[in-house]
Design a protein around this motif. Sequence first.
Motif, PDB file in Angstrom:
ATOM      1  N   VAL A 140       0.877  -1.178   0.034  1.00 30.45           N
ATOM      2  CA  VAL A 140       0.050  -0.023  -0.066  1.00 30.45           C
ATOM      3  C   VAL A 140       0.831   1.307   0.112  1.00 30.45           C
ATOM      4  O   VAL A 140       1.852   1.377   0.855  1.00 30.45           O
ATOM      5  N   SER A 141       0.641   2.334  -0.941  1.00 26.78           N
ATOM      6  CA  SER A 141       1.424   3.428  -1.134  1.00 26.78           C
ATOM      7  C   SER A 141       1.240   4.174   0.351  1.00 26.78           C
ATOM      8  O   SER A 141       0.553   3.915   1.292  1.00 26.78           O
ATOM      9  N   ALA A 142       2.403   5.141   0.479  1.00 30.40           N
ATOM     10  CA  ALA A 142       2.479   5.720   1.848  1.00 30.40           C
ATOM     11  C   ALA A 142       1.144   6.384   2.210  1.00 30.40           C
ATOM     12  O   ALA A 142       0.603   6.655   3.408  1.00 30.40           O
ATOM     13  N   ASP A 143       0.566   7.237   1.026  1.00 34.21           N
ATOM     14  CA  ASP A 143      -0.721   7.965   1.367  1.00 34.21           C
ATOM     15  C   ASP A 143      -1.948   7.235   1.292  1.00 34.21           C
ATOM     16  O   ASP A 143      -2.996   7.815   1.196  1.00 34.21           O
ATOM     17  N   GLY A 144      -1.961   5.882   0.992  1.00 29.94           N
ATOM     18  CA  GLY A 144      -2.977   5.098   1.135  1.00 29.94           C
ATOM     19  C   GLY A 144      -3.812   5.074  -0.093  1.00 29.94           C
ATOM     20  O   GLY A 144      -4.942   4.500  -0.341  1.00 29.94           O
ATOM     21  N   LYS A 145      -3.448   5.807  -1.106  1.00 29.26           N
ATOM     22  CA  LYS A 145      -4.406   5.980  -2.365  1.00 29.26           C
ATOM     23  C   LYS A 145      -4.081   4.759  -3.312  1.00 29.26           C
ATOM     24  O   LYS A 145      -4.910   4.747  -4.468  1.00 29.26           O
ATOM     25  N   ARG A 146      -2.969   4.083  -3.505  1.00 27.92           N
ATOM     26  CA  ARG A 146      -2.709   3.107  -4.354  1.00 27.92           C
ATOM     27  C   ARG A 146      -2.532   1.690  -3.686  1.00 27.92           C
ATOM     28  O   ARG A 146      -1.599   1.960  -2.777  1.00 27.92           O
ATOM     29  N   VAL A 147      -2.530   0.554  -4.574  1.00 24.74           N
ATOM     30  CA  VAL A 147      -2.393  -0.614  -3.933  1.00 24.74           C
ATOM     31  C   VAL A 147      -1.590  -1.013  -5.052  1.00 24.74           C
ATOM     32  O   VAL A 147      -2.002  -1.529  -6.362  1.00 24.74           O
ATOM     33  N   LEU A 148      -0.472  -2.051  -4.721  1.00 25.31           N
ATOM     34  CA  LEU A 148       0.214  -2.783  -5.763  1.00 25.31           C
ATOM     35  C   LEU A 148       0.246  -4.366  -5.235  1.00 25.31           C
ATOM     36  O   LEU A 148      -0.063  -4.676  -4.221  1.00 25.31           O
ATOM     37  N   THR A 149      -0.030  -5.190  -6.307  1.00 23.79           N
ATOM     38  CA  THR A 149      -0.477  -6.510  -6.046  1.00 23.79           C
ATOM     39  C   THR A 149       0.567  -7.292  -6.907  1.00 23.79           C
ATOM     40  O   THR A 149       0.886  -7.069  -8.114  1.00 23.79           O
ATOM     41  N   GLY A 150       1.114  -8.345  -6.486  1.00 19.64           N
ATOM     42  CA  GLY A 150       1.958  -9.266  -7.139  1.00 19.64           C
ATOM     43  C   GLY A 150       1.269 -10.491  -7.293  1.00 19.64           C
ATOM     44  O   GLY A 150       0.734 -10.955  -6.471  1.00 19.64           O
ATOM     45  N   SER A 151       1.316 -11.517  -8.324  1.00 18.38           N
ATOM     46  CA  SER A 151       0.497 -12.388  -8.550  1.00 18.38           C
ATOM     47  C   SER A 151       1.292 -13.719  -9.281  1.00 18.38           C
ATOM     48  O   SER A 151       2.393 -13.313  -9.930  1.00 18.38           O
ATOM     49  N   LEU A 152       1.086 -14.833  -9.070  1.00 22.03           N
ATOM     50  CA  LEU A 152       1.694 -16.054  -9.767  1.00 22.03           C
ATOM     51  C   LEU A 152       1.192 -16.024 -11.318  1.00 22.03           C
ATOM     52  O   LEU A 152       2.016 -16.595 -12.057  1.00 22.03           O
ATOM     53  N   ASP A 153       0.617 -14.930 -11.675  1.00 24.29           N
ATOM     54  CA  ASP A 153       0.455 -14.670 -13.305  1.00 24.29           C
ATOM     55  C   ASP A 153       1.665 -13.797 -13.676  1.00 24.29           C
ATOM     56  O   ASP A 153       1.576 -13.661 -15.071  1.00 24.29           O
ATOM     57  N   GLN A 154       2.672 -13.726 -12.736  1.00 24.70           N
ATOM     58  CA  GLN A 154       3.982 -13.174 -13.266  1.00 24.70           C
ATOM     59  C   GLN A 154       3.511 -11.505 -13.519  1.00 24.70           C
ATOM     60  O   GLN A 154       4.589 -10.975 -14.361  1.00 24.70           O
ATOM     61  N   LYS A 155       2.775 -11.004 -13.076  1.00 18.38           N
ATOM     62  CA  LYS A 155       2.418  -9.529 -13.208  1.00 18.38           C
ATOM     63  C   LYS A 155       2.078  -8.741 -11.931  1.00 18.38           C
ATOM     64  O   LYS A 155       1.973  -9.388 -11.075  1.00 18.38           O
ATOM     65  N   VAL A 156       2.638  -7.538 -12.206  1.00 18.50           N
ATOM     66  CA  VAL A 156       2.337  -6.854 -11.060  1.00 18.50           C
ATOM     67  C   VAL A 156       1.270  -5.721 -11.465  1.00 18.50           C
ATOM     68  O   VAL A 156       1.397  -5.137 -12.408  1.00 18.50           O
ATOM     69  N   ARG A 157       0.366  -5.242 -10.511  1.00 19.13           N
ATOM     70  CA  ARG A 157      -0.621  -4.241 -11.001  1.00 19.13           C
ATOM     71  C   ARG A 157      -0.687  -3.419 -10.250  1.00 19.13           C
ATOM     72  O   ARG A 157      -0.629  -3.361  -8.641  1.00 19.13           O
ATOM     73  N   LEU A 158      -1.155  -2.308 -10.315  1.00 20.85           N
ATOM     74  CA  LEU A 158      -1.209  -1.098  -9.529  1.00 20.85           C
ATOM     75  C   LEU A 158      -2.760  -0.524  -9.652  1.00 20.85           C
ATOM     76  O   LEU A 158      -3.263  -0.377 -10.806  1.00 20.85           O
ATOM     77  N   PHE A 159      -3.235  -0.328  -8.703  1.00 19.36           N
ATOM     78  CA  PHE A 159      -4.920   0.066  -8.423  1.00 19.36           C
ATOM     79  C   PHE A 159      -4.827   1.251  -7.571  1.00 19.36           C
ATOM     80  O   PHE A 159      -4.157   1.449  -6.661  1.00 19.36           O
ATOM     81  N   ASN A 160      -6.060   1.800  -7.795  1.00 17.89           N
ATOM     82  CA  ASN A 160      -6.352   2.849  -7.079  1.00 17.89           C
ATOM     83  C   ASN A 160      -7.063   2.194  -5.820  1.00 17.89           C
ATOM     84  O   ASN A 160      -8.083   1.624  -6.040  1.00 17.89           O
ATOM     85  N   ALA A 161      -6.864   2.675  -4.609  1.00 18.88           N
ATOM     86  CA  ALA A 161      -7.450   2.001  -3.273  1.00 18.88           C
ATOM     87  C   ALA A 161      -8.602   2.646  -3.087  1.00 18.88           C
ATOM     88  O   ALA A 161      -9.599   2.381  -2.492  1.00 18.88           O
TER      89      ALA A 161
END
Length: 161
Positions: A140-161
């Motif tokens: 979770v970003s320091a400002d709490g506005k974004r979430v990073l996820t890592g998956s076994l699909d070999q991808k990292v995704r960035l989401f708005n929280a």
Amino acid sequence: MLGHTQRVSGVAVSEDDTRILTGSWDKNCILYDARTGKAVKQLDPPHYGRIWSVALSPDGKTAAVAGDHPYIRLWDLEKLAIKKELQGHTQAAVALAFSAKGDRLVSGGWDNTAIVWDLEKGVPAKVLTGHANRVEGIAVSADGKRVLTGSLDQKVRLFNA
């Protein structure tokens, strides 16, 4: 530090560096005094299955525990009691991260989703989808506005929280 009988799969340190929480495949979480390295308390009852991840809230008063089941237990570390059980994943919840304010928890699961939890209400505030395989990494970003996820699909995704 001693105490577990199987693989230790989760470790968290309080922001004030006074507590350490560990989780293990032996289904137990142990709270340690970080200064002495001695066990203070084993959280009881044990978790439903193997523990994959533990997290401590920024104020050090709440522990989150995730493992082989889709439930996430929140522990009140002052009372050493279960405070809430979060239910939203359909398969194991295995990754956890608190927001910097401590009002949100993000979990990743084997159901290919991440969930942003409203901790006051104990319900999902947002379900993050898009991965084709298990989500096993969360930040979770320091400002709490974004979430990073890592998956076994070999991808990292960035989401708005």
